[in-house]
Design an enzyme around this catalytic site. Structure first.
Site, mmCIF file in Angstrom:
data_model
loop_
_atom_site.group_PDB
_atom_site.id
_atom_site.type_symbol
_atom_site.label_atom_id
_atom_site.label_comp_id
_atom_site.label_asym_id
_atom_site.label_seq_id
_atom_site.Cartn_x
_atom_site.Cartn_y
_atom_site.Cartn_z
ATOM 1 N N ASP A 275 0.830 -1.209 0.000
ATOM 2 C CA ASP A 275 0.000 0.000 0.000
ATOM 3 C C ASP A 275 0.868 1.264 0.000
ATOM 4 O O ASP A 275 2.056 1.215 0.334
ATOM 5 C CB ASP A 275 -0.884 -0.043 1.261
ATOM 6 N N ASP B 230 -10.740 1.972 -3.187
ATOM 7 C CA ASP B 230 -11.317 1.714 -1.861
ATOM 8 C C ASP B 230 -12.837 1.750 -1.936
ATOM 9 O O ASP B 230 -13.514 1.330 -0.998
ATOM 10 C CB ASP B 230 -10.835 2.761 -0.855
HETATM 11 C C1 DGJ Z 1 -5.767 2.015 1.942
HETATM 12 C C2 DGJ Z 1 -6.137 0.789 1.150
HETATM 13 O O1 DGJ Z 1 -6.624 1.133 -0.095
HETATM 14 C C3 DGJ Z 1 -7.151 -0.014 1.931
HETATM 15 O O2 DGJ Z 1 -7.544 -1.126 1.192
HETATM 16 C C4 DGJ Z 1 -6.544 -0.422 3.245
HETATM 17 O O3 DGJ Z 1 -5.482 -1.304 3.026
HETATM 18 C C5 DGJ Z 1 -6.084 0.797 4.010
HETATM 19 N N1 DGJ Z 1 -5.226 1.637 3.214
HETATM 20 C C6 DGJ Z 1 -5.358 0.404 5.265
HETATM 21 O O4 DGJ Z 1 -4.830 1.478 5.915
#
Ligand code: DGJ
Length: 726
Positions: free
Chosen positions: A476, A546
């Site tokens: 990430d 997300d």
């Molecule tokens: C952003 C990501 O896109 C999410 O899927 C998740 O992993 C969060 N960060 C966790 O902080």
């Protein structure tokens, strides 16, 4: 594939069904043609020469030879071409004018690697041929190599540029784009992509005007705000027919793409590293390599362009063990637990996942340091024993005992000010002297231009990855850069920081993906905020957004499919009301939308009713049946969710023997029209069986008449047809 006519100094590049013609005239590489394959280009470049009033020229005998009016292959700055240059270089005397002339060329089978950068590749030299055109400027002593690769099986040409300082004094690159293409007319519409967090890859299409239009990122990452790509389309081009020219930059940092229509209605396009806040010092003997741009031509509309990119990126950009392997269905605990995780909860979710037939459990953010919220611990990649007293090895073992693979989340590029790492190394983040360090999500960006930072990351991740049976990593990255400067670079190289960061990132992920070849890596950046071909080279899939709402996802996945293959698009079923937009959609539709990508779940399975668990089990089983089609088939867009209440698409196997079609109706309407699901890509002469009903249809019938979509009351309806050749 590459023909050189020595007499005319003409290069004719043929890639798949396309031709690209360059001719050297008076030392300048002129761009004569890019489009449908030609047997030969017999026209004279003089057809482009025209004496225009007040156009600048260098040779008084030839005022018609003006750089301002010619189609140039790699335009410079300062000697008459007033359009946007592809590069600019500054000498120690302060001047910024240069003039590159042809100095030779070489062709070679296959495709060479770009040092330190991601790029498309070949498995066998017979798949492609490459051309280097060498250019020199005797005043600046700058030597430039324009590299082109053409593919046997793809209508794609890649370009990149290498600069070398052959002089005795330092040079400073102020601009170093990867490609510039001059089209001889402006009868185009331009397609670009825009968005934000939770709202990635929206499509914009509009006619060109007499102006310069640009999309860009100055955020240090390719970003969800604009994507590093664009396409020029003829006004009559639609999904299935008409010309399309795509440009996609294989790079994950700041980029700029410009489309400029000039006074004579020609169109200059360019793409590359953003010149804003960029410069690169070239000491004598040093060189600089630009990223690659992948240019695709299609006469089969936008769909044809997409299928070329989809297939090229799936098979000759992505790499590693999982490139050609079915990707596991997964359960991710993020939306189920957020930071409030413990062994009991995770194992309970895992047990339900196993019952549903899911194959991989992914432990998301919150497992390390003392990360009870997003205010701490990034950089401290040590398991939090308060939450996971038995450690990762034990947890992975329990998952494995249940028959699940185990995966882990990291955000390696970041550091929380509240972390042991930051307390030890406050100068390891990007920053400039005497300025506060701007936060996003309470975190700072590690300075990956530094060798010591890179070594720390490789070492700390290696420890975790070799300490437990981790078979998947979600990588990430949740903020963009501010105060872009490096404590380790001298003053005159500070503007190299953003690009050096990306080179540093690539070297870290190259090392880790090589060191752990059995791990499936997924890239992520606050969802699909760094969904770009650069990351895809190292990590064959990306979390697309997300935003897991099914209705929003129709658009996000549709926009993403313009370039990226479904196998690369992470898509999960989540709980309702949806955590991002609050919408309540049907479980059927959530399942059907997510199974059009790389399929998973992201919700607390223990909280579902028995009925819902049954549905999920069926969805997983169904996905496993269609997985080869989704992950390795060709994708055809049918109904565009950006223009209406409905979306439709289908996946067709490479040999056209099987297909699966999806139709989505977002909101119910009164007086609904009868809709027909019109397949694409099938063999018109074959007979196909509807697998669910046993009904037989001709391929021609399915692509001209289609099958009737049921009319039902209720929002968020989805329908699926699976057919197979008999
Ligand atoms: C952003 C990501 O896109 C999410 O899927 C998740 O992993 C969060 N960060 C966790 O902080």
């Amino acid at each position: 594939m590459i023909h050189y006519d020595e007499k005319r100094k003409q290069f004719h590049l043929q890639s798949g069904e396309t031709s690209y013609v360059i001719q050297i005239v008076r030392g300048y590489p002129l761009h004569l043609y890019w489009g449908k394959k030609l047997s030969a280009y017999r026209g004279q470049p003089e057809s482009f020469f025209k004496k225009r009033s007040f156009a600048p020229y260098a040779d008084p005998q030839h005022p018609e030879f003006s750089l301002d009016t010619l189609p140039l292959e790699y335009p410079g700055y300062g000697n008459g071409d007033y359009r946007h240059p592809a590069y600019q270089v500054q000498l120690v005397n302060g001047s910024t004018v240069s003039d590159l002339r042809f100095a030779g060329h070489r062709t070679y089978p296959g495709k060479e690697k770009l040092p330190g950068l991601p790029a498309t590749y070949v498995a066998d030299d017979a798949e492609a041929e490459s051309l280097d055109i060498f250019l020199n400027d005797p005043v600046t002593h700058l030597a430039v190599t324009l590299t082109y690769t053409v593919f046997r099986d793809f209508d794609a040409i890649t370009r990149s540029v290498r600069f070398e300082n052959k002089g005795k004094e330092a040079l400073r690159l102020l601009r170093a784009l990867s490609a510039s293409v001059d089209f001889r007319d402006d009868r185009f519409e331009v397609m670009t992509f825009y968005g934000s967090h939770n709202f990635e890859r929206n499509i914009s299409r509009r006619p060109l005007q007499m102006e310069t239009l640009s999309v860009e990122s100055r955020r240090g990452a390719s970003s969800p705000q604009h994507d590093p790509l664009f396409a020029l389309l003829r006004p009559n081009t639609d999904e299935d027919q008409g010309e399309a020219f795509g440009f996609s930059l294989v790079y994950s940092g700041n980029f700029s793409a410009e489309i400029e229509v000039d006074q004579f209605h020609t169109t200059r396009t360019s793409i590359g590293i953003h010149p804003f806040d960029f410069s690169w010092k070239l000491e004598p003997g040093e060189s600089f390599q630009t990223p690659e741009v992948v240019m695709v031509h299609s006469t089969k509309g936008l769909g044809g362009m997409s299928r070329t990119y989809n297939r090229l990126y799936r098979t000759r950009l992505a790499r590693g063990k999982y490139r050609d392997r079915p990707r596991p269905t997964l359960i991710n605990n993020w939306e189920a637990t957020y930071f409030k995780l413990n062994e009991k909860k995770l194992l309970a979710i895992a047990a339900e996942a196993k019952k549903a037939g899911i194959e991989l459990f992914v432990l998301d953010d919150g497992w390390f340091g003392r990360r009870d919220n997003d205010k701490s611990s990034l950089g401290d990649w040590v398991v939090d024993r308060r939450k996971l007293p038995h450690g990762l090895d034990w947890l992975a073992g329990r998952m494995n005992d249940m028959g699940l693979m185990f995966g882990l989340w990291f955000e390696p590029e970041m550091v929380s000010p509240n972390s042991d790492l930051y307390r030890r190394h406050p100068d390891w983040c990007l920053h400039v002297p005497n300025r506060p360090r701007t936060l996003t999500r309470f975190q700072l960006v590690l300075d990956l231009s530094r060798a010591d930072v890179r070594a720390y990351l490789i070492d700390s991740l290696t420890k975790v990855l070799s300490g437990a049976n981790i078979q998947y990593v979600k990588w990430d990255m949740n903020r963009h850069m501010t105060e872009i400067g490096s404590a380790s670079l001298p003053a005159d190289r500070q503007r190299e920081t953003a690009h050096r960061y990306i080179l540093g990132l690539y070297s870290v992920i190259e090392t880790l993906t090589e060191r752990f070849p059995d791990i499936l890596f997924e890239s992520c950046s606050s969802g699909g905020g760094r969904f770009d071909p650069g990351m895809l080279h190292y990590m064959p899939q990306t979390w697309a957004s997300d935003n897991t709402d099914a209705a929003s996802r129709l658009k996000i996945q549709y926009g993403t499919s313009i370039i990226y293959p479904a196998i690369a698009i992470g898509a999960h079923v989540s709980a309702v009301p949806n955590h991002q937009v609050g919408r309540v959609t049907s479980l059927d539709m959530r399942g059907h939308v997510a199974m059009c990508g790389n399929f998973g779940y992201e919700l607390d399975l223990t909280k579902l009713s028995d009925q819902e668990k049954k549905i999920i089990k069926k969805q997983v089983a169904f996905y496993k049946e269609i997985r080869p089609l989704i992950q390795f088939g060709d994708f055809y867009r049918i109904e565009n969710p950006f223009v209406g209440n409905e979306a439709a698409w289908c996946f067709v196997s490479g040999d056209r023997s099987e297909a699966v079609g999806f139709f989505f109706r977002v909101l119910s309407d009164p007086a609904q029209p009868i809709r027909y699901f019109i397949f694409k890509g099938l063999d018109p002469d074959a007979l196909y069986e509807n697998i669910a009903t046993g009904d037989i249809f001709g391929g021609d019938e399915l692509i001209h008449v289609g099958v009737t979509v049921p009319i039902e009351k209720g929002d968020f309806r989805s329908y699926v047809w699976r057919i197979r050749k008999i």
